[in-house]
Scaffold this active site. Structure first.
Site, PDB file in Angstrom:
ATOM      1  N   GLY A  52    -100.928 -38.115 -68.448  1.00 49.59           N
ATOM      2  CA  GLY A  52    -101.483 -36.868 -68.955  1.00 49.59           C
ATOM      3  C   GLY A  52    -100.452 -35.772 -69.126  1.00 49.59           C
ATOM      4  O   GLY A  52    -100.772 -34.679 -69.607  1.00 49.59           O
ATOM      5  N   HIS A  70     -96.083 -44.720 -62.238  1.00 51.85           N
ATOM      6  CA  HIS A  70     -95.629 -43.604 -63.081  1.00 51.85           C
ATOM      7  C   HIS A  70     -94.455 -44.002 -63.982  1.00 51.85           C
ATOM      8  O   HIS A  70     -94.468 -43.787 -65.200  1.00 51.85           O
ATOM      9  CB  HIS A  70     -95.180 -42.420 -62.227  1.00 51.85           C
ATOM     10  CG  HIS A  70     -96.242 -41.866 -61.338  1.00 51.85           C
ATOM     11  ND1 HIS A  70     -97.588 -41.958 -61.617  1.00 51.85           N
ATOM     12  CD2 HIS A  70     -96.160 -41.182 -60.162  1.00 51.85           C
ATOM     13  CE1 HIS A  70     -98.274 -41.371 -60.663  1.00 51.85           C
ATOM     14  NE2 HIS A  70     -97.436 -40.895 -59.778  1.00 51.85           N
ATOM     15  N   GLU A  76     -87.838 -35.781 -56.114  1.00 53.34           N
ATOM     16  CA  GLU A  76     -88.625 -34.793 -55.381  1.00 53.34           C
ATOM     17  C   GLU A  76     -87.747 -34.144 -54.324  1.00 53.34           C
ATOM     18  O   GLU A  76     -86.943 -34.834 -53.672  1.00 53.34           O
ATOM     19  CB  GLU A  76     -89.829 -35.444 -54.696  1.00 53.34           C
ATOM     20  CG  GLU A  76     -90.978 -35.774 -55.610  1.00 53.34           C
ATOM     21  CD  GLU A  76     -92.210 -36.238 -54.845  1.00 53.34           C
ATOM     22  OE1 GLU A  76     -93.321 -35.857 -55.248  1.00 53.34           O
ATOM     23  OE2 GLU A  76     -92.052 -36.976 -53.858  1.00 53.34           O
ATOM     24  N   SER A 120    -113.587 -33.589 -49.905  1.00 53.83           N
ATOM     25  CA  SER A 120    -112.970 -32.803 -48.834  1.00 53.83           C
ATOM     26  C   SER A 120    -111.479 -33.086 -48.690  1.00 53.83           C
ATOM     27  O   SER A 120    -110.799 -32.460 -47.876  1.00 53.83           O
ATOM     28  CB  SER A 120    -113.665 -33.093 -47.497  1.00 53.83           C
ATOM     29  OG  SER A 120    -113.489 -34.459 -47.134  1.00 53.83           O
ATOM     30  N   ARG A 178     -78.019 -36.151 -53.073  1.00 51.86           N
ATOM     31  CA  ARG A 178     -78.334 -36.749 -54.369  1.00 51.86           C
ATOM     32  C   ARG A 178     -78.800 -38.192 -54.240  1.00 51.86           C
ATOM     33  O   ARG A 178     -79.072 -38.849 -55.242  1.00 51.86           O
ATOM     34  CB  ARG A 178     -77.123 -36.657 -55.283  1.00 51.86           C
ATOM     35  CG  ARG A 178     -76.672 -35.215 -55.481  1.00 51.86           C
ATOM     36  CD  ARG A 178     -75.516 -35.117 -56.430  1.00 51.86           C
ATOM     37  NE  ARG A 178     -75.902 -35.518 -57.776  1.00 51.86           N
ATOM     38  CZ  ARG A 178     -75.169 -35.256 -58.851  1.00 51.86           C
ATOM     39  NH1 ARG A 178     -74.035 -34.603 -58.711  1.00 51.86           N
ATOM     40  NH2 ARG A 178     -75.569 -35.643 -60.038  1.00 51.86           N
ATOM     41  N   ALA A 183    -108.632 -33.882 -54.126  1.00 56.94           N
ATOM     42  CA  ALA A 183    -109.711 -33.108 -54.740  1.00 56.94           C
ATOM     43  C   ALA A 183    -109.397 -31.617 -54.705  1.00 56.94           C
ATOM     44  O   ALA A 183    -109.607 -30.903 -55.696  1.00 56.94           O
ATOM     45  CB  ALA A 183    -111.030 -33.395 -54.029  1.00 56.94           C
ATOM     46  N   LYS A 243     -84.896 -44.771 -61.296  1.00 56.88           N
ATOM     47  CA  LYS A 243     -84.473 -44.179 -60.019  1.00 56.88           C
ATOM     48  C   LYS A 243     -85.539 -43.199 -59.547  1.00 56.88           C
ATOM     49  O   LYS A 243     -85.987 -42.353 -60.329  1.00 56.88           O
ATOM     50  CB  LYS A 243     -83.146 -43.430 -60.170  1.00 56.88           C
ATOM     51  CG  LYS A 243     -81.984 -44.268 -60.664  1.00 56.88           C
ATOM     52  CD  LYS A 243     -80.725 -43.425 -60.789  1.00 56.88           C
ATOM     53  CE  LYS A 243     -80.901 -42.333 -61.827  1.00 56.88           C
ATOM     54  NZ  LYS A 243     -79.777 -41.392 -61.877  1.00 56.88           N
ATOM     55  N   ASP A 288     -95.432 -46.276 -54.658  1.00 61.42           N
ATOM     56  CA  ASP A 288     -95.942 -44.917 -54.818  1.00 61.42           C
ATOM     57  C   ASP A 288     -95.604 -44.321 -56.175  1.00 61.42           C
ATOM     58  O   ASP A 288     -96.406 -43.581 -56.755  1.00 61.42           O
ATOM     59  CB  ASP A 288     -95.370 -44.021 -53.701  1.00 61.42           C
ATOM     60  CG  ASP A 288     -96.051 -42.664 -53.636  1.00 61.42           C
ATOM     61  OD1 ASP A 288     -97.297 -42.622 -53.661  1.00 61.42           O
ATOM     62  OD2 ASP A 288     -95.340 -41.646 -53.549  1.00 61.42           O
ATOM     63  N   TYR A 322     -99.414 -39.306 -64.665  1.00 62.85           N
ATOM     64  CA  TYR A 322     -98.238 -39.130 -65.512  1.00 62.85           C
ATOM     65  C   TYR A 322     -98.546 -39.357 -66.983  1.00 62.85           C
ATOM     66  O   TYR A 322     -97.862 -38.823 -67.857  1.00 62.85           O
ATOM     67  CB  TYR A 322     -97.092 -40.039 -65.041  1.00 62.85           C
ATOM     68  CG  TYR A 322     -96.065 -39.253 -64.273  1.00 62.85           C
ATOM     69  CD1 TYR A 322     -96.376 -38.742 -63.013  1.00 62.85           C
ATOM     70  CD2 TYR A 322     -94.824 -38.957 -64.811  1.00 62.85           C
ATOM     71  CE1 TYR A 322     -95.461 -37.965 -62.322  1.00 62.85           C
ATOM     72  CE2 TYR A 322     -93.910 -38.187 -64.125  1.00 62.85           C
ATOM     73  CZ  TYR A 322     -94.236 -37.690 -62.882  1.00 62.85           C
ATOM     74  OH  TYR A 322     -93.337 -36.903 -62.222  1.00 62.85           O
TER      75      TYR A 322
END
Length: 514
Positions: free
Chosen positions: A183, A242, A218, A17, A462, A21, A333, A237, A181
């Site tokens: 994949g 990653h 991001e 839920s 930036r 997913a 970074k 995170d 990452y």
């Protein structure tokens, strides 16, 4: 013959839920089903605490599935027939007993001989769920796979405890620690670029390379999920997993074979050559509201604790103390609420020795992981004409133009297929995880103790003030000439006018290669 042909799986999505997913797991399973990488008799069981009737469950499953053709619609209808849902708690017997009854009934008709458990769950319930799976849903005569999502602990100590507790229930062969990452198409391409091309392999060392940047940007902030993010921060995170995975694939020695254990052996060796990150080699930031006031700052998120010092931006420099890489700074970074979305690797080479020409910029290899996958090499070239003026140019492999008819699979599709096939190559091994946490745990404790104060930066900028100086301190040199990568449009190389517009629009962003 591949293992997916030998075994018919029943797939159980735990945490069905949740956002992960809904946004990643079910769309990936549908992609495999639609393209016939998943047996058409495979049944998918969703399990979570939330009560949902059938229509609500189907709405949840399909919300992020993109349908382009009538064939896609038909495939989705078939896919939903193979899906079911059960609600139950994660820490009691009743729900898992009901799950087992459902699995037995399904497997009687489907004749499935294998079970894949996908834990799309918060780490706080990993062990209670794994314990109940082993107690109620583990079949000794069936093939078992367990996919575990990150984060794999908060530091070295908690990671080791999680590994010990999980290892007491499932074997390392059965566990697949997923970092999506690994994949991604361009990350999987790193070994091919390095080990299948003499022109790259011969210069991939400290004698030719001055510094390497790995950048993750991001555009979005925490968007109401700051409470969850605040527990981890940007290093846990993104950077510890990653970005470190990208670094190991970029720097490891050639493996004996492409077998999972041979590849992972080399990744672990690289990590063991990296000492813990030094305090002076870190710069942190935390975003504030945008300059126009339209976008809120991190502390404006009501789910974030007041006065939080959790970083939303980090730059850190790592060193690999082995013969190939000694002295080369690897500048990582990453940040949220920045000016653009991109992930890329930028390899900057040393200056030309004794050059006869002025205004030379360093050669660079840039591997654009996302968006608009590409590999391009920045070179110096003579400007056409009667003079000897030099200009920066490039050798550009943009996937949108070169492979315009190819479909790049989603990372989760690739990794779920790997797990079905029993291929551990793109999953994190327990000793690899241990070595990674040894690098980051000391600096994370320093940050958690408030010894490094994040520098504020505006949403959409930036990054924090001082990033340019930080990179220069660690060897990155900007070219004396302006350069804009001629980014290709999604339509391909024929959209020349659009490319020029994109390049012009992005000039402020990419001119400095920051």
């Amino acid at each position: 013959m591949s293992e997916k042909k030998k075994h018919l799986y029943t797939v159980v999505v735990l945490g069905a839920s949740g956002d992960l997913a809904k946004k990643k797991t079910f769309p990936a399973l549908f992609g495999l089903f639609k393209n016939q990488y998943l047996d058409q008799n495979t049944h998918i069981v969703g399990y979570a605490r939330t009560k949902m009737d059938r229509p609500k469950f189907e709405e949840h499953v399909t919300k992020h599935i993109k349908l382009k053709t009538q064939d896609d619609h038909d495939a989705l209808t078939r896919f939903l027939r193979q899906c079911s849902y059960l609600d139950g708690q994660y820490d009691t017997d009743d729900g898992f007993q009901a799950l087992e009854k459902s699995l037995v009934d399904i497997e009687k008709s489907s004749r499935a001989t294998a079970r894949l458990f996908y834990m799309a769950l918060p780490p706080s319930v990993f062990i209670p769920v794994a314990t109940n799976l082993k107690k109620h849903n583990y079949k000794k005569d069936a093939l078992i796979r367990l996919i575990v999502e990150k984060p794999f602990g908060m530091d070295l100590e908690s990671s080791r405890k999680l590994a010990k507790d999980l290892g007491a229930l499932f074997t390392e062969e059965e566990i697949y620690r997923i970092d999506h990452y690994l994949g991604k198409e361009m990350v999987k391409n790193l070994m091919i670029l390095r080990f299948a091309n003499v022109i790259f392999g011969s210069v991939w060392n400290r004698h030719c390379i001055d510094n390497v940047q790995i950048t993750f940007k991001e555009k979005i902030g925490t968007e109401g999920r700051g409470g969850y993010f605040d527990e981890f921060g940007i290093l846990r995170d993104v950077m510890q997993n990653h970005m470190l995975q990208i670094l190991t694939l970029m720097t490891m020695e050639p493996p004996i074979s492409l077998g999972a254990e041979d590849v992972r052996d080399e990744k672990v060796k690289v990590l063991r050559f990296i000492p813990p990150i030094a305090k002076e080699d870190v710069l942190l930031g935390q975003y504030t509201k945008s300059e126009d006031g339209k976008e809120p700052g991190y502390l404006d998120d009501k789910t974030v604790p007041k006065g939080s010092k959790t970083p939303t931006y980090a730059a850190a420099t790592l060193y690999i103390h082995n013969e190939r890489w000694s002295g080369v700074p690897f500048i990582l970074k990453c940040g949220k609420a920045l000016d653009q979305q991109k992930t890329e690797i930028r390899i900057q080479f040393k200056d030309v020795s004794g050059n006869l020409l002025s205004k030379l910029s360093r050669n660079e290899i840039v591997i654009r992981v996302q968006p608009q996958e590409a590999v391009y090499v920045k070179i110096m070239n003579k400007e056409p004409g009667l003079g000897m003026k030099t200009v920066i140019s490039d050798l550009d492999l943009s996937y949108s133009s070169r492979f315009d008819n190819s479909v790049i699979p989603e990372a989760y599709e690739s990794l779920i297929l790997d797990s079905l096939n029993g291929d551990h190559s793109n999953f994190v091994r327990d000793d690899e995880l241990d070595a990674a946490w040894k690098i980051f745990t000391p600096i994370l404790k320093t940050i958690d103790n408030g010894e490094i104060v994040p520098v504020p930066y505006a949403f959409g900028s930036r990054g924090p003030k001082g990033v340019t100086e930080f990179m220069a301190k660690h060897g990155y040199m900007r070219g004396e000439q302006d350069y804009v990568w001629p980014q290709h449009s999604e339509a391909g190389a024929n959209a020349k006018g659009q490319e020029q517009k994109v390049a012009k629009d992005q000039q402020k962003d990419t001119r400095t290669d920051h």
